[in-house]
Write an enzyme that holds these catalytic residues in place. Structure first.
Site, PDB file in Angstrom:
ATOM      1  N   ARG A 109       1.240  -1.032  -0.144  1.00  0.00           N
ATOM      2  CA  ARG A 109       0.021   0.237  -0.077  1.00  0.00           C
ATOM      3  C   ARG A 109       0.722   0.988   0.415  1.00  0.00           C
ATOM      4  NH1 ARG A 109      -4.195  -0.492   4.592  1.00  0.00           N
ATOM      5  NH2 ARG A 109      -4.962  -1.524   2.566  1.00  0.00           N
ATOM      6  N   TYR A 110       1.936   1.156   0.703  1.00  0.00           N
ATOM      7  CA  TYR A 110       2.648   2.281   0.522  1.00  0.00           C
ATOM      8  C   TYR A 110       4.271   2.161  -0.110  1.00  0.00           C
ATOM      9  CZ  TYR A 110      -0.059   3.088   5.261  1.00  0.00           C
ATOM     10  OH  TYR A 110      -1.247   3.052   6.256  1.00  0.00           O
ATOM     11  N   ARG A 113       7.127  -0.158   1.937  1.00  0.00           N
ATOM     12  CA  ARG A 113       7.258  -0.779   2.368  1.00  0.00           C
ATOM     13  C   ARG A 113       5.822  -2.114   2.756  1.00  0.00           C
ATOM     14  NH1 ARG A 113       5.818   3.840   3.967  1.00  0.00           N
ATOM     15  NH2 ARG A 113       3.949   4.342   6.096  1.00  0.00           N
ATOM     16  N   CYS A 122      -3.259 -18.001  15.668  1.00  0.00           N
ATOM     17  CA  CYS A 122      -2.848 -16.578  16.090  1.00  0.00           C
ATOM     18  C   CYS A 122      -2.825 -17.486  18.189  1.00  0.00           C
ATOM     19  CB  CYS A 122      -3.556 -15.504  16.872  1.00  0.00           C
ATOM     20  SG  CYS A 122      -3.883 -13.951  15.639  1.00  0.00           S
ATOM     21  N   CYS A 126      -7.542 -12.175  19.102  1.00  0.00           N
ATOM     22  CA  CYS A 126      -9.118 -10.921  19.844  1.00  0.00           C
ATOM     23  C   CYS A 126      -9.892 -11.256  19.223  1.00  0.00           C
ATOM     24  CB  CYS A 126      -8.066  -9.991  19.416  1.00  0.00           C
ATOM     25  SG  CYS A 126      -6.337  -9.823  20.433  1.00  0.00           S
ATOM     26  N   CYS A 129     -10.381  -8.726  16.571  1.00  0.00           N
ATOM     27  CA  CYS A 129      -8.980  -7.910  14.935  1.00  0.00           C
ATOM     28  C   CYS A 129     -10.005  -8.125  13.491  1.00  0.00           C
ATOM     29  CB  CYS A 129      -9.092  -9.934  14.777  1.00  0.00           C
ATOM     30  SG  CYS A 129      -7.866 -10.341  13.486  1.00  0.00           S
ATOM     31  N   ARG A 131      -8.469  -7.953  11.030  1.00  0.00           N
ATOM     32  CA  ARG A 131      -7.971  -9.375  10.064  1.00  0.00           C
ATOM     33  C   ARG A 131      -9.078 -10.731  10.017  1.00  0.00           C
ATOM     34  NH1 ARG A 131      -2.861  -8.405   9.939  1.00  0.00           N
ATOM     35  NH2 ARG A 131      -2.414  -6.333   9.127  1.00  0.00           N
ATOM     36  N   ASP A 290     -11.237  -0.546  13.953  1.00  0.00           N
ATOM     37  CA  ASP A 290     -12.225  -0.855  11.992  1.00  0.00           C
ATOM     38  C   ASP A 290     -13.263  -1.249  12.199  1.00  0.00           C
ATOM     39  OD1 ASP A 290      -9.753   0.159  11.194  1.00  0.00           O
ATOM     40  OD2 ASP A 290      -8.886  -1.649  11.115  1.00  0.00           O
ATOM     41  N   ASP A 327      -7.142   3.711  10.214  1.00  0.00           N
ATOM     42  CA  ASP A 327      -7.148   2.943   8.668  1.00  0.00           C
ATOM     43  C   ASP A 327      -8.216   3.026   8.060  1.00  0.00           C
ATOM     44  OD1 ASP A 327      -4.991   1.442   7.367  1.00  0.00           O
ATOM     45  OD2 ASP A 327      -4.723   0.361   8.914  1.00  0.00           O
ATOM     46  N   LYS A 334      -3.255   4.565   7.136  1.00  0.00           N
ATOM     47  CA  LYS A 334      -3.037   5.068   8.031  1.00  0.00           C
ATOM     48  C   LYS A 334      -3.444   6.402   8.507  1.00  0.00           C
ATOM     49  CE  LYS A 334      -0.715   1.198   9.923  1.00  0.00           C
ATOM     50  NZ  LYS A 334      -0.543   0.587   8.907  1.00  0.00           N
TER      51      LYS A 334
HETATM   52  C1  LIG Z   1       0.166  -0.586   9.062  1.00  0.00           C
HETATM   53  C2  LIG Z   1       0.900  -0.726   7.357  1.00  0.00           C
HETATM   54  C3  LIG Z   1       2.247  -1.028   7.486  1.00  0.00           C
HETATM   55  C4  LIG Z   1       3.466  -0.146   8.449  1.00  0.00           C
HETATM   56  O1  LIG Z   1       2.993   1.191   7.912  1.00  0.00           O
HETATM   57  P1  LIG Z   1       3.823   1.847   9.564  1.00  0.00           P
HETATM   58  O2  LIG Z   1       3.444   3.499   9.369  1.00  0.00           O
HETATM   59  O3  LIG Z   1       5.435   1.880   8.502  1.00  0.00           O
HETATM   60  O4  LIG Z   1       4.831   1.544  10.606  1.00  0.00           O
HETATM   61  C5  LIG Z   1       3.053  -1.140   6.374  1.00  0.00           C
HETATM   62  N1  LIG Z   1       2.050  -1.620   5.494  1.00  0.00           N
HETATM   63  C6  LIG Z   1       0.612  -2.078   5.253  1.00  0.00           C
HETATM   64  C7  LIG Z   1      -0.768  -2.233   4.330  1.00  0.00           C
HETATM   65  C8  LIG Z   1      -0.278  -1.711   6.226  1.00  0.00           C
HETATM   66  O5  LIG Z   1      -1.521  -1.700   7.081  1.00  0.00           O
HETATM   67  S1  SF4 Z   2      -5.467  -8.475  16.458  1.00  0.00           S
HETATM   68 FE1  SF4 Z   2      -5.897 -10.372  14.851  1.00  0.00          FE
HETATM   69  S2  SF4 Z   2      -4.421 -11.156  14.153  1.00  0.00           S
HETATM   70 FE2  SF4 Z   2      -3.258  -9.617  16.048  1.00  0.00          FE
HETATM   71  S3  SF4 Z   2      -3.139 -10.907  17.564  1.00  0.00           S
HETATM   72 FE3  SF4 Z   2      -5.483 -10.247  18.524  1.00  0.00          FE
HETATM   73  S4  SF4 Z   2      -6.315 -11.882  16.445  1.00  0.00           S
HETATM   74 FE4  SF4 Z   2      -4.624 -12.172  15.766  1.00  0.00          FE
END
Ligand SMILES: *Cc1c(COP(=O)(O)O)cnc(C)c1O
Ligand code: SF4
Length: 366
Positions: A109-110, A113, A122, A126, A129, A131, A290, A327, A334
């Site tokens: 996305r960025y 990175r 996990c 949580c 979560c 995801r 989220d 996010d 973010k």
């Molecule tokens: C959070 C995230 C990152 C890392 O972002 P930083 O602001 O550098 O910590 C990289 N890729 C994705 C898709 C993310 O959600």
């Molecule tokens: S937030 Fe989701 S991915 Fe992260 S530790 Fe909790 S359950 Fe696992």
């Protein structure tokens, strides 16, 4: 509250992470008997488990105050019936991770990175979560062909200098499997830093072994980010895990999700962030919750987060104040959300407010 030390005397495997992982609480029967639930409460858990799975390490379960139905740690990991309520605005993939995924398991996305999802497991799930559309569906660790494709993508994109290994929780993988992934990434010349996102120090602190840390040390620079949600998660064991990580030479950060009736007040988060700094863990992000399915009951207003940030900023060490971010739904990434300290700004001067609400002026360069 029963301290885990007593459990340790009863269960010889207590300090062995594999024992903890193998003995996770995963069924409605087990959690109902552990927390003395009524039939109705147990039925609610069963209904939730038909949509989203549950797992709780015995260690984390031992931190729950079973006498208190409102216990914050219980809300973090034990399903509640609200998970099954449909909520306006819920999205299966709120962060648009599917559309930003050029190859499976990579989110790019960025510019510089990528997020690399290496496992869906996990040790403790949580309930809030983000995801949850994928995490915990089945305990799946990345297969060799998918790994090869992800690594090939990173190798062919020389702008990627930072790889964030996440999941799921990468530290629930066997050390050899994790080393295999990290070794592949380290072999790519333009990969500068590797990051690991993990909740293991909080929910399975016995996983932070010398064996794991000495493996990771061979692939520096590695940054680790963990995920404490509440000051009660700071225990002798989790403090030991954090100290071991920092002493081994890895900078350790923390991200926290702002959670309704769990940590959504300035006192709780101040205590958490100051304790983390004491442990040499740097609070990095505070996330607005989220829009994933079935987590609407965890959401607070954005104003609640802004008020908390305003209450902390200036009043405690800057190191103890994370960035508050949303996010953005739909894949915007973010976005920092701040209290607005600037009252007015023109060519003459900037008028601003300090943390105590007093007004100051800064003259512009004319
Ligand atoms: C959070 C995230 C990152 C890392 O972002 P930083 O602001 O550098 O910590 C990289 N890729 C994705 C898709 C993310 O959600
Ligand atoms: S937030 Fe989701 S991915 Fe992260 S530790 Fe909790 S359950 Fe696992």
């Amino acid at each position: 509250m029963i301290r885990s030390k007593n459990y340790a005397a009863r269960y010889p495997g207590w300090y062995d992470w594999k024992w903890q992982y193998a003995h996770r609480i995963t069924s409605a029967e087990e959690i109902a008997s552990f927390l003395n639930m009524s039939q109705a409460e147990k039925k609610d858990v069963e209904d939730c488990l038909s949509a989203f799975r549950m797992a709780i390490t015995p260690y984390y379960a031992s931190l729950i105050d079973s006498a208190d139905p409102e216990d914050p740690l219980r809300k973090v990991c034990v399903p509640r019936i609200q998970e099954t309520y449909p909520c306006e605005n819920d999205m299966a993939d709120p962060l648009g991770e599917v559309s930003d995924s050029p190859v499976p398991n990579i989110v790019h996305r960025y510019p510089d990175r990528v997020l690399f999802l290496t496992t869906l497991c996990c040790s403790t799930y949580c309930r809030y979560c983000t995801r949850r559309r994928v995490v915990g569906e089945e305990d799946r660790v990345i297969t060799e062909p998918v790994l090869k494709k992800a690594v090939a993508y990173i190798r062919s994109h020389s702008e990627i200098r930072d790889v964030l290994i996440s999941g799921g929780d990468p530290l629930v993988m066997r050390t050899e499997k994790l080393e295999h992934i990290i070794r592949e990434l380290r072999a790519i010349p333009h990969v500068d830093i590797i990051r690991i996102g993990t909740r293991v120090p909080v929910v399975l602190p016995m996983r932070i072994t010398d064996e794991l840390l000495s493996m990771l040390r061979r692939y520096q620079p590695i940054w680790i980010n963990t995920h404490f949600a509440h000051p009660r998660e700071i225990t002798e064991e989790s403090a030991r895990a954090c100290a071991a990580i920092v002493d081994a030479g890895f900078p350790l950060g923390n991200q926290t999700v702002l959670l309704r009736e769990i940590n959504d007040n300035a006192e709780t988060l101040k205590e958490l962030f100051l304790k983390l700094v004491h442990l040499r863990v740097r609070p990095y992000y505070l996330y607005q919750c989220d829009l994933s399915r079935g987590i609407g009951h965890f959401r607070t207003t954005v104003d609640a987060g802004i008020d908390i940030m305003h209450a902390l900023t200036g009043n405690i060490s800057g190191y103890a104040v994370p960035k508050f971010v949303i996010d953005a739904p739909g894949g915007g990434g973010k976005i920092p959300i701040n209290y607005d300290y600037v009252i007015s700004r023109d060519e003459q001067e900037v008028v601003m407010e300090n943390y105590r609400g007093k007004t100051y002026k800064y003259p512009q360069v004319l």
